[in-house]
Design a protein around this motif. Structure first.
Motif, PDB file in Angstrom:
ATOM      1  N   MET A 148     -39.947  26.496  -9.254  1.00  0.00           N
ATOM      2  CA  MET A 148     -39.461  27.870  -9.142  1.00  0.00           C
ATOM      3  C   MET A 148     -38.837  28.294 -10.458  1.00  0.00           C
ATOM      4  N   THR A 149     -39.330  29.388 -11.024  1.00  0.00           N
ATOM      5  CA  THR A 149     -38.775  29.926 -12.254  1.00  0.00           C
ATOM      6  C   THR A 149     -37.546  30.766 -11.935  1.00  0.00           C
ATOM      7  N   VAL A 150     -36.495  30.578 -12.721  1.00  0.00           N
ATOM      8  CA  VAL A 150     -35.252  31.335 -12.568  1.00  0.00           C
ATOM      9  C   VAL A 150     -35.152  32.266 -13.771  1.00  0.00           C
ATOM     10  N   LEU A 151     -35.321  33.546 -13.543  1.00  0.00           N
ATOM     11  CA  LEU A 151     -35.436  34.502 -14.635  1.00  0.00           C
ATOM     12  C   LEU A 151     -34.086  35.003 -15.126  1.00  0.00           C
ATOM     13  N   PRO A 152     -34.019  35.499 -16.369  1.00  0.00           N
ATOM     14  CA  PRO A 152     -32.779  36.106 -16.869  1.00  0.00           C
ATOM     15  C   PRO A 152     -32.261  37.160 -15.898  1.00  0.00           C
ATOM     16  N   ARG A 204     -24.222  28.059  -3.283  1.00  0.00           N
ATOM     17  CA  ARG A 204     -24.516  29.323  -2.596  1.00  0.00           C
ATOM     18  C   ARG A 204     -24.438  30.516  -3.527  1.00  0.00           C
ATOM     19  N   ARG A 205     -23.717  30.382  -4.614  1.00  0.00           N
ATOM     20  CA  ARG A 205     -23.516  31.496  -5.546  1.00  0.00           C
ATOM     21  C   ARG A 205     -24.300  31.330  -6.838  1.00  0.00           C
ATOM     22  N   SER A 206     -25.264  30.401  -6.820  1.00  0.00           N
ATOM     23  CA  SER A 206     -26.073  30.136  -8.013  1.00  0.00           C
ATOM     24  C   SER A 206     -27.547  30.113  -7.648  1.00  0.00           C
ATOM     25  N   ASP A 207     -28.398  30.400  -8.634  1.00  0.00           N
ATOM     26  CA  ASP A 207     -29.845  30.362  -8.415  1.00  0.00           C
ATOM     27  C   ASP A 207     -30.462  29.048  -8.865  1.00  0.00           C
ATOM     28  N   VAL A 208     -29.750  28.310  -9.705  1.00  0.00           N
ATOM     29  CA  VAL A 208     -30.151  26.978 -10.116  1.00  0.00           C
ATOM     30  C   VAL A 208     -28.873  26.266 -10.556  1.00  0.00           C
ATOM     31  N   PRO A 247     -39.644  21.794 -14.922  1.00  0.00           N
ATOM     32  CA  PRO A 247     -40.283  21.401 -13.660  1.00  0.00           C
ATOM     33  C   PRO A 247     -41.797  21.556 -13.657  1.00  0.00           C
ATOM     34  N   SER A 248     -42.334  22.415 -14.514  1.00  0.00           N
ATOM     35  CA  SER A 248     -43.789  22.567 -14.597  1.00  0.00           C
ATOM     36  C   SER A 248     -44.446  21.421 -15.351  1.00  0.00           C
ATOM     37  N   GLY A 249     -43.637  20.552 -15.970  1.00  0.00           N
ATOM     38  CA  GLY A 249     -44.170  19.384 -16.668  1.00  0.00           C
ATOM     39  C   GLY A 249     -44.308  19.529 -18.157  1.00  0.00           C
ATOM     40  N   GLN A 250     -44.014  20.719 -18.721  1.00  0.00           N
ATOM     41  CA  GLN A 250     -44.057  20.864 -20.170  1.00  0.00           C
ATOM     42  C   GLN A 250     -42.947  20.027 -20.797  1.00  0.00           C
ATOM     43  N   THR A 251     -43.263  19.320 -21.861  1.00  0.00           N
ATOM     44  CA  THR A 251     -42.308  18.431 -22.520  1.00  0.00           C
ATOM     45  C   THR A 251     -42.325  18.667 -24.018  1.00  0.00           C
ATOM     46  N   ASP A 261     -37.055  26.589 -15.710  1.00  0.00           N
ATOM     47  CA  ASP A 261     -38.515  26.475 -15.696  1.00  0.00           C
ATOM     48  C   ASP A 261     -39.185  27.587 -16.492  1.00  0.00           C
ATOM     49  N   LEU A 262     -38.594  27.926 -17.625  1.00  0.00           N
ATOM     50  CA  LEU A 262     -39.207  28.834 -18.582  1.00  0.00           C
ATOM     51  C   LEU A 262     -40.022  28.025 -19.591  1.00  0.00           C
TER      52      LEU A 262
END
Length: 380
Positions: free
Chosen positions: A1-5, A66-70, A197-201, A296-297
């Motif tokens: 899951m991507t967490v956007l600005p 509960r108050r955070s997206d990641v 999380p997408s696996g880019q390193t 996950d950007l």
């Protein structure tokens, strides 16, 4: 899951690493909350909320989740129960499985060796008799380290004789330990890996590190290492990140021995003191990279645009009659001052650092050390 600005990043820990990560996240448009035992923690003025609670408070961890997206962390002393409880509500990156491995030095060494990564000889010890037996097996000088806690040289004792085992065990709080054989060190280095999380390193070039009294004194990036050594160090660090299932950052501290062997010392699944120079050296600082990785950007380039070095500023400088001479330090070309917003200076406490850039690594470290001398009032 991507967490956007525009989303909220929760951080377990509001110390200097949380503060610097918050500065990078703010620049990218994120909001932040931290959980820390101290209301007056270093990150306090950069976040929406400081949840004041100990690092083993599961209720507070759920409140933060509960108050955070990641969620992420800047210190390894968070309880696994807190991370597991928080993950039921919000993604936690790196995950509790990674912290579980790293949190205990004995478990960490076992994981490294069982997965085929090079480490120095060591033994587990649960009492003074086992420390003595380990000393006899390993021979010569050893370092006895408590399995949990301890940083910046704390939580370890050097011994050379069997009669010192009992005192070492007492000094370490009579807790489980590992006993490591003293190695014939040539240089100390570290490699930073980022993995989303997408696996880019991506892997940063190795930094050369110098410790005094077991606390990092200075670090240089890129370190002046041979290409084949850089390649090997990068492959080891990437392999560890892949095997451990990293989502976030992982700093891999290594020893280069006089015989040419490269051994893994310790792992830190977070931003790291030895890569503070990335703020002025690299296309992407470690702090921005941490935000990109846990959200996950796409990861930023670790390319070194110009060599840089850092020197740590310890609380001892503030306890001198005239304190640090910032004016003199900042008169050196290419030097920047980074303070951590800590209210109280104590001997050995990291209060900030100086960074310096140069046309070459040698010039960068010379400028950093010249600025440190100027700040300290030392004449050469």
């Amino acid at each position: 899951m991507t967490v956007l600005p525009g989303s909220t990043i929760g951080v377990f820990g509001g110390g200097q690493l949380g503060r610097m990560t918050a500065m990078a996240a703010r620049a990218m448009g994120y909001k932040l909350r931290v959980l820390d035992p101290e209301q007056e923690c270093a990150a306090r003025y950069l976040v929406e909320e400081v949840v004041v609670a100990p690092f083993d408070d599961v209720v507070a961890a759920r409140w933060l989740a509960r108050r955070s997206d990641v969620l992420t962390f800047e210190i390894e002393t968070i309880s696994i129960a807190c991370l597991e409880a928080a993950r039921e509500l919000t993604p936690v990156r790196p995950g509790p499985e990674v912290l579980h491995i790293v949190q205990d030095k004995g478990r960490q060494k076992d994981w490294l060796t069982s997965h085929g990564f090079p480490a120095g000889p060591y033994r587990h010890a649960r009492d003074a008799a086992e420390i003595q037996a380990a000393l006899e097996e390993l021979g010569g000088k050893v370092f006895v380290k408590s399995c949990s806690g301890g940083y910046d040289g704390r939580g370890q004792v050097e011994i050379t004789q069997a009669g010192e085992a009992g005192e070492a065990f007492r000094l370490l709080g009579q807790r489980p330990c590992i006993v490591e054989k003293a190695l014939d060190l040539h240089q100390e280095l570290s490699v930073l890996v980022a993995r989303n999380p997408s696996g880019q390193t991506v892997v940063y070039p190795a930094a050369l590190n110098h410790h005094e009294n077991r606390i990092l004194a200075w670090s240089l990036m890129p370190g002046p290492f041979a290409p084949d050594l850089l390649k090997t160090a990068g492959e080891i660090a990437r392999g560890i990140a892949d095997q451990i299932g990293l989502e976030g950052l992982l700093a891999v501290e290594m020893f280069l021995l006089h015989d040419g062997r490269l051994l893994v010392n310790e792992l830190a699944p977070r931003t790291h003191n030895t890569f503070h120079s990335t703020e002025v050296a690299c296309a992407t600082s470690q702090f921005e990279q941490a935000v990109r990785a846990v959200c996950d950007l796409p990861l930023g380039s670790p390319q070194v645009n110009r060599p840089a070095a850092i020197v740590n500023l310890l609380g001892d400088l503030w306890l001198r009659p005239n304190g640090p001479d910032f004016h003199a330090a900042l008169a050196i070309p290419g030097v920047r001052l980074h303070l951590y917003g800590k209210n109280q200076a104590r001997p050995g406490r990291k209060m900030g650092h100086l960074s310096a850039t140069g046309a070459t690594p040698d010039e960068a470290i010379q400028r950093a050390q010249q600025a440190m001398d100027a700040l300290s009032g030392v004449a050469r």
